[in-house]
Design a protein around this motif. Structure first.
Motif, PDB file in Angstrom:
ATOM      1  N   THR A 118     -28.208  45.938   3.874  1.00 49.46           N
ATOM      2  CA  THR A 118     -28.983  46.914   4.635  1.00 49.46           C
ATOM      3  C   THR A 118     -28.276  47.125   5.971  1.00 49.46           C
ATOM      4  OG1 THR A 118     -30.476  45.718   6.140  1.00 49.46           O
ATOM      5  CG2 THR A 118     -31.013  45.632   3.778  1.00 49.46           C
ATOM      6  N   PRO A 119     -28.516  48.264   6.632  1.00 51.32           N
ATOM      7  CA  PRO A 119     -27.927  48.489   7.951  1.00 51.32           C
ATOM      8  C   PRO A 119     -28.409  47.509   9.012  1.00 51.32           C
ATOM      9  CG  PRO A 119     -28.604  50.572   6.966  1.00 51.32           C
ATOM     10  CD  PRO A 119     -29.183  49.478   6.116  1.00 51.32           C
ATOM     11  N   LEU A 120     -29.502  46.796   8.737  1.00 47.52           N
ATOM     12  CA  LEU A 120     -30.022  45.809   9.680  1.00 47.52           C
ATOM     13  C   LEU A 120     -29.469  44.417   9.417  1.00 47.52           C
ATOM     14  CD1 LEU A 120     -33.796  46.863   9.784  1.00 47.52           C
ATOM     15  CD2 LEU A 120     -31.916  47.652  11.234  1.00 47.52           C
ATOM     16  N   GLY A 121     -28.578  44.314   8.437  1.00 44.27           N
ATOM     17  CA  GLY A 121     -28.035  43.020   8.035  1.00 44.27           C
ATOM     18  C   GLY A 121     -28.401  42.736   6.586  1.00 44.27           C
ATOM     19  N   ASN A 122     -27.600  41.939   5.934  1.00 45.05           N
ATOM     20  CA  ASN A 122     -27.841  41.643   4.524  1.00 45.05           C
ATOM     21  C   ASN A 122     -29.026  40.699   4.345  1.00 45.05           C
ATOM     22  OD1 ASN A 122     -25.606  43.197   4.160  1.00 45.05           O
ATOM     23  ND2 ASN A 122     -24.364  41.616   3.193  1.00 45.05           N
ATOM     24  N   ILE A 123     -29.671  40.810   3.187  1.00 44.31           N
ATOM     25  CA  ILE A 123     -30.772  39.925   2.804  1.00 44.31           C
ATOM     26  C   ILE A 123     -30.294  39.069   1.644  1.00 44.31           C
ATOM     27  CG2 ILE A 123     -33.184  39.785   2.107  1.00 44.31           C
ATOM     28  CD1 ILE A 123     -33.478  42.728   2.882  1.00 44.31           C
ATOM     29  N   GLN A 124     -30.595  37.795   1.700  1.00 45.52           N
ATOM     30  CA  GLN A 124     -30.217  36.915   0.590  1.00 45.52           C
ATOM     31  C   GLN A 124     -31.146  37.141  -0.593  1.00 45.52           C
ATOM     32  OE1 GLN A 124     -29.941  32.745   1.576  1.00 45.52           O
ATOM     33  NE2 GLN A 124     -29.713  32.128  -0.566  1.00 45.52           N
ATOM     34  N   ILE A 125     -30.567  37.338  -1.755  1.00 41.44           N
ATOM     35  CA  ILE A 125     -31.324  37.455  -2.997  1.00 41.44           C
ATOM     36  C   ILE A 125     -31.566  36.054  -3.559  1.00 41.44           C
ATOM     37  CG2 ILE A 125     -31.192  38.240  -5.408  1.00 41.44           C
ATOM     38  CD1 ILE A 125     -29.691  40.713  -4.401  1.00 41.44           C
ATOM     39  N   ASP A 126     -32.767  35.811  -4.041  1.00 46.26           N
ATOM     40  CA  ASP A 126     -33.055  34.528  -4.686  1.00 46.26           C
ATOM     41  C   ASP A 126     -32.520  34.599  -6.118  1.00 46.26           C
ATOM     42  OD1 ASP A 126     -34.055  32.170  -5.725  1.00 46.26           O
ATOM     43  OD2 ASP A 126     -35.885  32.258  -4.510  1.00 46.26           O
ATOM     44  N   LYS A 127     -31.249  34.322  -6.251  1.00 45.13           N
ATOM     45  CA  LYS A 127     -30.556  34.505  -7.522  1.00 45.13           C
ATOM     46  C   LYS A 127     -31.043  33.528  -8.585  1.00 45.13           C
ATOM     47  CE  LYS A 127     -25.839  35.188  -9.264  1.00 45.13           C
ATOM     48  NZ  LYS A 127     -24.396  35.153  -8.876  1.00 45.13           N
ATOM     49  N   THR A 128     -31.278  32.286  -8.211  1.00 44.68           N
ATOM     50  CA  THR A 128     -31.759  31.300  -9.180  1.00 44.68           C
ATOM     51  C   THR A 128     -33.124  31.704  -9.718  1.00 44.68           C
ATOM     52  OG1 THR A 128     -30.538  29.519  -8.103  1.00 44.68           O
ATOM     53  CG2 THR A 128     -32.356  28.885  -9.527  1.00 44.68           C
ATOM     54  N   PHE A 129     -34.007  32.135  -8.840  1.00 48.12           N
ATOM     55  CA  PHE A 129     -35.337  32.594  -9.252  1.00 48.12           C
ATOM     56  C   PHE A 129     -35.206  33.794 -10.180  1.00 48.12           C
ATOM     57  CE2 PHE A 129     -39.376  34.806  -8.785  1.00 48.12           C
ATOM     58  CZ  PHE A 129     -40.299  33.779  -8.797  1.00 48.12           C
ATOM     59  N   SER A 130     -34.311  34.711  -9.837  1.00 44.96           N
ATOM     60  CA  SER A 130     -34.095  35.913 -10.647  1.00 44.96           C
ATOM     61  C   SER A 130     -33.574  35.561 -12.032  1.00 44.96           C
ATOM     62  CB  SER A 130     -33.110  36.849  -9.934  1.00 44.96           C
ATOM     63  OG  SER A 130     -33.611  37.254  -8.674  1.00 44.96           O
ATOM     64  N   GLU A 131     -32.630  34.645 -12.085  1.00 44.81           N
ATOM     65  CA  GLU A 131     -32.097  34.199 -13.375  1.00 44.81           C
ATOM     66  C   GLU A 131     -33.190  33.557 -14.227  1.00 44.81           C
ATOM     67  OE1 GLU A 131     -27.463  33.248 -12.074  1.00 44.81           O
ATOM     68  OE2 GLU A 131     -29.010  31.687 -11.883  1.00 44.81           O
ATOM     69  N   ASN A 132     -34.069  32.803 -13.605  1.00 44.09           N
ATOM     70  CA  ASN A 132     -35.156  32.155 -14.336  1.00 44.09           C
ATOM     71  C   ASN A 132     -36.141  33.175 -14.903  1.00 44.09           C
ATOM     72  OD1 ASN A 132     -34.112  29.612 -13.855  1.00 44.09           O
ATOM     73  ND2 ASN A 132     -35.386  29.241 -12.045  1.00 44.09           N
ATOM     74  N   LEU A 133     -36.364  34.268 -14.170  1.00 46.57           N
ATOM     75  CA  LEU A 133     -37.235  35.325 -14.690  1.00 46.57           C
ATOM     76  C   LEU A 133     -36.649  35.939 -15.962  1.00 46.57           C
ATOM     77  CD1 LEU A 133     -38.400  37.306 -11.510  1.00 46.57           C
ATOM     78  CD2 LEU A 133     -39.747  35.728 -12.902  1.00 46.57           C
ATOM     79  N   ILE A 134     -35.359  36.209 -15.935  1.00 48.52           N
ATOM     80  CA  ILE A 134     -34.703  36.788 -17.111  1.00 48.52           C
ATOM     81  C   ILE A 134     -34.779  35.836 -18.300  1.00 48.52           C
ATOM     82  CG2 ILE A 134     -32.449  37.478 -18.045  1.00 48.52           C
ATOM     83  CD1 ILE A 134     -31.814  38.636 -15.261  1.00 48.52           C
ATOM     84  N   GLU A 135     -34.637  34.566 -18.022  1.00 50.40           N
ATOM     85  CA  GLU A 135     -34.692  33.575 -19.096  1.00 50.40           C
ATOM     86  C   GLU A 135     -36.113  33.463 -19.667  1.00 50.40           C
ATOM     87  OE1 GLU A 135     -33.850  28.776 -19.679  1.00 50.40           O
ATOM     88  OE2 GLU A 135     -32.948  29.860 -18.001  1.00 50.40           O
ATOM     89  N   LYS A 136     -37.117  33.661 -18.815  1.00 51.16           N
ATOM     90  CA  LYS A 136     -38.510  33.453 -19.239  1.00 51.16           C
ATOM     91  C   LYS A 136     -39.095  34.660 -19.956  1.00 51.16           C
ATOM     92  CE  LYS A 136     -43.038  32.075 -17.430  1.00 51.16           C
ATOM     93  NZ  LYS A 136     -43.790  31.636 -16.227  1.00 51.16           N
ATOM     94  N   TYR A 137     -38.712  35.877 -19.542  1.00 53.77           N
ATOM     95  CA  TYR A 137     -39.328  37.096 -20.079  1.00 53.77           C
ATOM     96  C   TYR A 137     -38.305  37.892 -20.891  1.00 53.77           C
ATOM     97  CZ  TYR A 137     -43.087  36.039 -16.828  1.00 53.77           C
ATOM     98  OH  TYR A 137     -44.104  35.416 -16.149  1.00 53.77           O
ATOM     99  N   ASP A 138     -38.619  38.124 -22.161  1.00 53.25           N
ATOM    100  CA  ASP A 138     -37.649  38.792 -23.027  1.00 53.25           C
ATOM    101  C   ASP A 138     -37.504  40.277 -22.729  1.00 53.25           C
ATOM    102  OD1 ASP A 138     -40.017  39.754 -24.066  1.00 53.25           O
ATOM    103  OD2 ASP A 138     -39.790  38.802 -26.037  1.00 53.25           O
ATOM    104  N   PHE A 139     -38.407  40.851 -21.919  1.00 53.18           N
ATOM    105  CA  PHE A 139     -38.277  42.265 -21.553  1.00 53.18           C
ATOM    106  C   PHE A 139     -37.487  42.452 -20.253  1.00 53.18           C
ATOM    107  CE2 PHE A 139     -42.495  40.808 -20.112  1.00 53.18           C
ATOM    108  CZ  PHE A 139     -42.433  41.070 -18.751  1.00 53.18           C
ATOM    109  N   LEU A 140     -36.974  41.370 -19.681  1.00 52.73           N
ATOM    110  CA  LEU A 140     -36.157  41.451 -18.468  1.00 52.73           C
ATOM    111  C   LEU A 140     -34.702  41.115 -18.762  1.00 52.73           C
ATOM    112  CD1 LEU A 140     -38.460  39.697 -15.821  1.00 52.73           C
ATOM    113  CD2 LEU A 140     -38.186  42.157 -16.230  1.00 52.73           C
TER     114      LEU A 140
END
Length: 261
Positions: A96-118
């Motif tokens: 973002t123009p205000l500075g980057n935001i850290q993405i919770d990548k581990t949490f995101s990966e876990n969502l994909i693993e848990k839900y077959d529609f993601l």
């Protein structure tokens, strides 16, 4: 380090930090008094250009500025890419123009693993419904991580089940991104949009059938979760693009709302 680049800065919102801060200062100088919830769990916000819907979105974000969620999950509809289900970003940071935001990548990966529609679809890196929220999040919730979910062809019940589970964790905060009706006359837009807003206000899922919103699936899912968890809802603001353009023959509608206890 992989970065989800800001692709609509300079069009939907300024690509200059100073200009964005000027927008936020102007929005807050015009802010109306709001009876806030004790604990806001989610917000519904528009995603058009800041000149059109930024004030309406800012009202919701300004209500949560004292909250400190560990992560903010931004859920918005896909405008450019056909998706079956939803895409969860697996970058390390969000620009973002205000500075980057850290993405919770581990949490995101876990969502994909848990839900077959993601899954992760790299073509969603051009989606504005979620990107337009990021400068607000960086400004108001600067210490939070983000999770980006862009959805396409998905049953609102599946999305609501995901939201229910996300809200089981007090570390999570939900942002639902949507605009309302598109390209009707002002009077016709008001009719469609009032149906959507009454569906939110009264937690009436059937009323969504009589309204229009590009992110209606996400909003409907959020309201179903609000019913499941006995959350309150509150409409904060409504406007159309005619407020800026003066053209009432072909407008887009915008609203923002709080969900919480």
């Amino acid at each position: 380090m992989s970065i989800r680049k800001a692709v609509v800065s300079g069009s939907f919102y300024p690509n200059d930090k100073k200009e964005i801060l000027e927008y936020f200062n102007q929005f807050n100088s015009l802010k109306k008094d709001i009876e806030n919830f004790e604990d806001v769990k989610a917000i519904i916000v528009p995603h058009a250009g800041y000149i059109y819907s930024g004030y309406t979105a800012n009202l919701a974000y300004s209500c949560i500025k004292k909250q400190k969620p560990k992560r903010v999950i931004v859920i918005g509809p896909s405008h450019r890419v056909y998706l079956k289900g939803g895409s969860v970003s697996l970058y390390d940071e969000y620009e973002t123009p205000l500075g980057n935001i850290q993405i919770d990548k581990t949490f995101s990966e876990n969502l994909i693993e848990k839900y077959d529609f993601l899954d992760f679809n790299i073509e969603c890196e051009f989606e504005h419904s979620t990107e337009t929220q990021m400068p607000f999040i960086k400004y108001y919730l600067k210490d939070s991580l983000v999770v980006e979910i862009v959805y396409g062809d998905i049953d609102f019940n599946d999305l609501s089940e995901l939201i229910d589970n996300l809200l089981e964790d007090d570390n999570n905060f939900i942002v639902i991104s949507t605009d309302l009706s598109h390209f009707h006359s002002e009077s016709e837009a008001n009719k469609f949009d009032n149906n959507c807003m009454n569906a939110i206000k009264n937690k009436d899922l059937n009323l969504f059938d009589y309204g229009e919103a590009c992110g209606k699936v996400g909003v409907k899912a959020m309201i179903k979760s609000s019913i499941n968890k006995n959350y309150k809802t509150q409409i904060l603001d409504y406007c159309t693009s005619a407020k800026i353009t003066g053209d009432k023959s072909r407008v887009v509608g915008y609203t923002s709302a709080l969900i919480g206890v």
